[in-house]
Design a protein around this motif. Sequence first.
Motif, PDB file in Angstrom:
ATOM      1  N   HIS A  19      -9.864   2.417   5.639  1.00  0.00           N
ATOM      2  CA  HIS A  19      -9.277   1.452   4.705  1.00  0.00           C
ATOM      3  C   HIS A  19      -8.108   0.759   5.393  1.00  0.00           C
ATOM      4  O   HIS A  19      -7.158   1.409   5.816  1.00  0.00           O
ATOM      5  N   VAL A  20      -8.199  -0.554   5.512  1.00  0.00           N
ATOM      6  CA  VAL A  20      -7.147  -1.380   6.100  1.00  0.00           C
ATOM      7  C   VAL A  20      -6.604  -2.310   5.022  1.00  0.00           C
ATOM      8  O   VAL A  20      -7.385  -2.915   4.262  1.00  0.00           O
ATOM      9  N   ALA A  21      -5.287  -2.420   4.944  1.00  0.00           N
ATOM     10  CA  ALA A  21      -4.652  -3.368   4.029  1.00  0.00           C
ATOM     11  C   ALA A  21      -3.789  -4.318   4.833  1.00  0.00           C
ATOM     12  O   ALA A  21      -3.196  -3.921   5.846  1.00  0.00           O
ATOM     13  N   ILE A  22      -3.729  -5.562   4.399  1.00  0.00           N
ATOM     14  CA  ILE A  22      -2.970  -6.577   5.143  1.00  0.00           C
ATOM     15  C   ILE A  22      -2.073  -7.369   4.195  1.00  0.00           C
ATOM     16  O   ILE A  22      -2.529  -7.882   3.173  1.00  0.00           O
ATOM     17  N   ILE A  23      -0.791  -7.444   4.570  1.00  0.00           N
ATOM     18  CA  ILE A  23       0.141  -8.371   3.935  1.00  0.00           C
ATOM     19  C   ILE A  23       0.051  -9.670   4.731  1.00  0.00           C
ATOM     20  O   ILE A  23       0.514  -9.757   5.868  1.00  0.00           O
ATOM     21  N   MET A  24      -0.560 -10.665   4.144  1.00  0.00           N
ATOM     22  CA  MET A  24      -0.866 -11.916   4.843  1.00  0.00           C
ATOM     23  C   MET A  24       0.346 -12.843   4.762  1.00  0.00           C
ATOM     24  O   MET A  24       0.522 -13.567   3.794  1.00  0.00           O
ATOM     25  N   ASP A  25       1.179 -12.819   5.774  1.00  0.00           N
ATOM     26  CA  ASP A  25       2.455 -13.523   5.736  1.00  0.00           C
ATOM     27  C   ASP A  25       2.534 -14.546   6.864  1.00  0.00           C
ATOM     28  O   ASP A  25       2.023 -14.307   7.958  1.00  0.00           O
ATOM     29  N   GLY A  26       3.164 -15.670   6.571  1.00  0.00           N
ATOM     30  CA  GLY A  26       3.446 -16.652   7.615  1.00  0.00           C
ATOM     31  C   GLY A  26       2.760 -17.992   7.461  1.00  0.00           C
ATOM     32  O   GLY A  26       2.878 -18.853   8.344  1.00  0.00           O
ATOM     33  N   LEU A  64     -11.247  -3.209   2.835  1.00  0.00           N
ATOM     34  CA  LEU A  64     -10.207  -4.131   3.276  1.00  0.00           C
ATOM     35  C   LEU A  64      -9.489  -4.640   2.041  1.00  0.00           C
ATOM     36  O   LEU A  64     -10.128  -5.179   1.128  1.00  0.00           O
ATOM     37  N   THR A  65      -8.172  -4.446   2.005  1.00  0.00           N
ATOM     38  CA  THR A  65      -7.375  -4.913   0.872  1.00  0.00           C
ATOM     39  C   THR A  65      -6.413  -5.986   1.352  1.00  0.00           C
ATOM     40  O   THR A  65      -5.658  -5.769   2.304  1.00  0.00           O
ATOM     41  N   LEU A  66      -6.429  -7.132   0.697  1.00  0.00           N
ATOM     42  CA  LEU A  66      -5.606  -8.274   1.087  1.00  0.00           C
ATOM     43  C   LEU A  66      -4.610  -8.607  -0.015  1.00  0.00           C
ATOM     44  O   LEU A  66      -4.990  -8.738  -1.182  1.00  0.00           O
ATOM     45  N   TYR A  67      -3.347  -8.746   0.366  1.00  0.00           N
ATOM     46  CA  TYR A  67      -2.276  -9.074  -0.571  1.00  0.00           C
ATOM     47  C   TYR A  67      -2.241 -10.586  -0.721  1.00  0.00           C
ATOM     48  O   TYR A  67      -1.622 -11.292   0.073  1.00  0.00           O
ATOM     49  N   ALA A  68      -2.894 -11.102  -1.749  1.00  0.00           N
ATOM     50  CA  ALA A  68      -3.056 -12.542  -1.902  1.00  0.00           C
ATOM     51  C   ALA A  68      -1.982 -13.181  -2.772  1.00  0.00           C
ATOM     52  O   ALA A  68      -1.554 -14.315  -2.511  1.00  0.00           O
ATOM     53  N   PHE A  69      -1.546 -12.479  -3.823  1.00  0.00           N
ATOM     54  CA  PHE A  69      -0.547 -13.047  -4.743  1.00  0.00           C
ATOM     55  C   PHE A  69       0.195 -11.889  -5.398  1.00  0.00           C
ATOM     56  O   PHE A  69      -0.403 -11.103  -6.136  1.00  0.00           O
ATOM     57  N   ASN A 133     -23.353  -3.872  -5.866  1.00  0.00           N
ATOM     58  CA  ASN A 133     -23.427  -3.711  -4.417  1.00  0.00           C
ATOM     59  C   ASN A 133     -22.953  -2.329  -3.999  1.00  0.00           C
ATOM     60  O   ASN A 133     -22.194  -1.675  -4.709  1.00  0.00           O
ATOM     61  N   THR A 134     -23.385  -1.912  -2.834  1.00  0.00           N
ATOM     62  CA  THR A 134     -23.085  -0.549  -2.372  1.00  0.00           C
ATOM     63  C   THR A 134     -22.429  -0.523  -1.000  1.00  0.00           C
ATOM     64  O   THR A 134     -22.234   0.544  -0.430  1.00  0.00           O
ATOM     65  N   GLY A 135     -22.082  -1.679  -0.464  1.00  0.00           N
ATOM     66  CA  GLY A 135     -21.526  -1.757   0.871  1.00  0.00           C
ATOM     67  C   GLY A 135     -20.015  -1.715   0.906  1.00  0.00           C
ATOM     68  O   GLY A 135     -19.377  -1.123   0.027  1.00  0.00           O
ATOM     69  N   PRO A 136     -19.420  -2.337   1.908  1.00  0.00           N
ATOM     70  CA  PRO A 136     -17.957  -2.292   2.064  1.00  0.00           C
ATOM     71  C   PRO A 136     -17.246  -2.954   0.893  1.00  0.00           C
ATOM     72  O   PRO A 136     -17.807  -3.804   0.201  1.00  0.00           O
ATOM     73  N   ILE A 137     -15.997  -2.553   0.702  1.00  0.00           N
ATOM     74  CA  ILE A 137     -15.183  -3.069  -0.396  1.00  0.00           C
ATOM     75  C   ILE A 137     -14.216  -4.124   0.135  1.00  0.00           C
ATOM     76  O   ILE A 137     -13.553  -3.912   1.157  1.00  0.00           O
ATOM     77  N   LEU A 138     -14.142  -5.246  -0.559  1.00  0.00           N
ATOM     78  CA  LEU A 138     -13.100  -6.242  -0.335  1.00  0.00           C
ATOM     79  C   LEU A 138     -12.239  -6.264  -1.587  1.00  0.00           C
ATOM     80  O   LEU A 138     -12.694  -6.685  -2.652  1.00  0.00           O
ATOM     81  N   ALA A 139     -11.026  -5.764  -1.471  1.00  0.00           N
ATOM     82  CA  ALA A 139     -10.100  -5.723  -2.608  1.00  0.00           C
ATOM     83  C   ALA A 139      -9.046  -6.812  -2.427  1.00  0.00           C
ATOM     84  O   ALA A 139      -8.433  -6.922  -1.360  1.00  0.00           O
ATOM     85  N   ILE A 140      -8.869  -7.620  -3.449  1.00  0.00           N
ATOM     86  CA  ILE A 140      -7.888  -8.696  -3.421  1.00  0.00           C
ATOM     87  C   ILE A 140      -6.775  -8.347  -4.410  1.00  0.00           C
ATOM     88  O   ILE A 140      -7.048  -8.105  -5.593  1.00  0.00           O
ATOM     89  N   ALA A 141      -5.548  -8.307  -3.930  1.00  0.00           N
ATOM     90  CA  ALA A 141      -4.398  -8.037  -4.802  1.00  0.00           C
ATOM     91  C   ALA A 141      -3.910  -9.353  -5.392  1.00  0.00           C
ATOM     92  O   ALA A 141      -3.431 -10.228  -4.668  1.00  0.00           O
ATOM     93  N   LEU A 142      -4.048  -9.501  -6.711  1.00  0.00           N
ATOM     94  CA  LEU A 142      -3.702 -10.730  -7.420  1.00  0.00           C
ATOM     95  C   LEU A 142      -2.737 -10.403  -8.550  1.00  0.00           C
ATOM     96  O   LEU A 142      -3.078  -9.622  -9.447  1.00  0.00           O
ATOM     97  N   LEU A 195       7.479  -3.747   3.172  1.00  0.00           N
ATOM     98  CA  LEU A 195       6.232  -3.604   2.423  1.00  0.00           C
ATOM     99  C   LEU A 195       6.134  -4.545   1.232  1.00  0.00           C
ATOM    100  O   LEU A 195       5.043  -4.742   0.688  1.00  0.00           O
ATOM    101  N   SER A 196       7.251  -5.107   0.803  1.00  0.00           N
ATOM    102  CA  SER A 196       7.233  -6.118  -0.258  1.00  0.00           C
ATOM    103  C   SER A 196       6.458  -5.670  -1.494  1.00  0.00           C
ATOM    104  O   SER A 196       5.632  -6.418  -2.028  1.00  0.00           O
ATOM    105  N   ASN A 197       6.704  -4.441  -1.931  1.00  0.00           N
ATOM    106  CA  ASN A 197       6.141  -3.941  -3.184  1.00  0.00           C
ATOM    107  C   ASN A 197       4.614  -3.890  -3.148  1.00  0.00           C
ATOM    108  O   ASN A 197       3.944  -4.164  -4.135  1.00  0.00           O
ATOM    109  N   PHE A 198       4.066  -3.519  -1.993  1.00  0.00           N
ATOM    110  CA  PHE A 198       2.618  -3.486  -1.798  1.00  0.00           C
ATOM    111  C   PHE A 198       2.168  -2.077  -1.456  1.00  0.00           C
ATOM    112  O   PHE A 198       2.604  -1.488  -0.464  1.00  0.00           O
ATOM    113  N   LEU A 199       1.322  -1.489  -2.299  1.00  0.00           N
ATOM    114  CA  LEU A 199       0.689  -0.189  -2.044  1.00  0.00           C
ATOM    115  C   LEU A 199       1.700   0.869  -1.613  1.00  0.00           C
ATOM    116  O   LEU A 199       1.497   1.612  -0.652  1.00  0.00           O
TER     117      LEU A 199
END
Length: 240
Positions: A19-26, A64-69, A133-142, A195-199
């Motif tokens: 499990h990888v999480a990304i704070i998408m900044d910049g 994969l978890t992405l911090y979108a909003f 679906n039964t494959g990989p997870i894409l989690a979007i933090a909104l 971490l900006s209040n993420f996970l």
Amino acid sequence: MSSAPILSAVPAAAVLPRHVAIIMDGNGRWAKARHLPRAAGHKAGVEAVRAVTRAARAMGIEALTLYAFSSENWRRPAEEIGDLMGLLKFFIRNDLAELVRENVRLRVLGDYRRFAPDVVALVDDGLARTAGNTGPILAIALNYGAQAELAAAARRLAERLPPERIDEAAIEAELETRELPPLDLLIRTSGEQRLSNFLLWQAAYAELLFVDTLWPDFGAAELAQAVAVFGGRQRRYGGL
């Protein structure tokens, strides 16, 4: 850029994070450096999302978890929030068919129902169409904030359980990530080191990686490099 050299950057025997999480900044700084409006940076950021999600699937990363909003992003100007919502709708409309075809399970962390009805409807459609679906997870933090997540979990547990029965496992079962594997690697782009209040709970024993690359410039090769760094670390979980 072709996928072959990118994937070869991760040795076949490398230890992959589940499990990888990304704070998408910049995005804003990327646009400013090019004398472009911030909206152009966010649009370029969507292209990075597409590249990274595809690369994560190719590598075999389970989630994969992405911090979108974040819940704090409401403090931004209304015009910028509108631009972000427009790009979210663009991503769902243009990439949902691919996620369905690739057997990806879409998940959302946070209270996305605070968004406009058309955004909510698109998110609901994406969740429904990938539910089987039964494959990989894409989690979007909104509209997500980790402190609010923990407070909500505590309230629900306090309503059901006596204090002595509330332990770490009980809390984890109430978190929005309960369907995801434990967090292994958390990446933040753009050089910021917070971490900006993420996970916050989930990151307790995750490996943290702060990179200088601005999010629109973070692609498959950069993800492969981050995974290689992860594979070279020794995780002790408090032991020797």
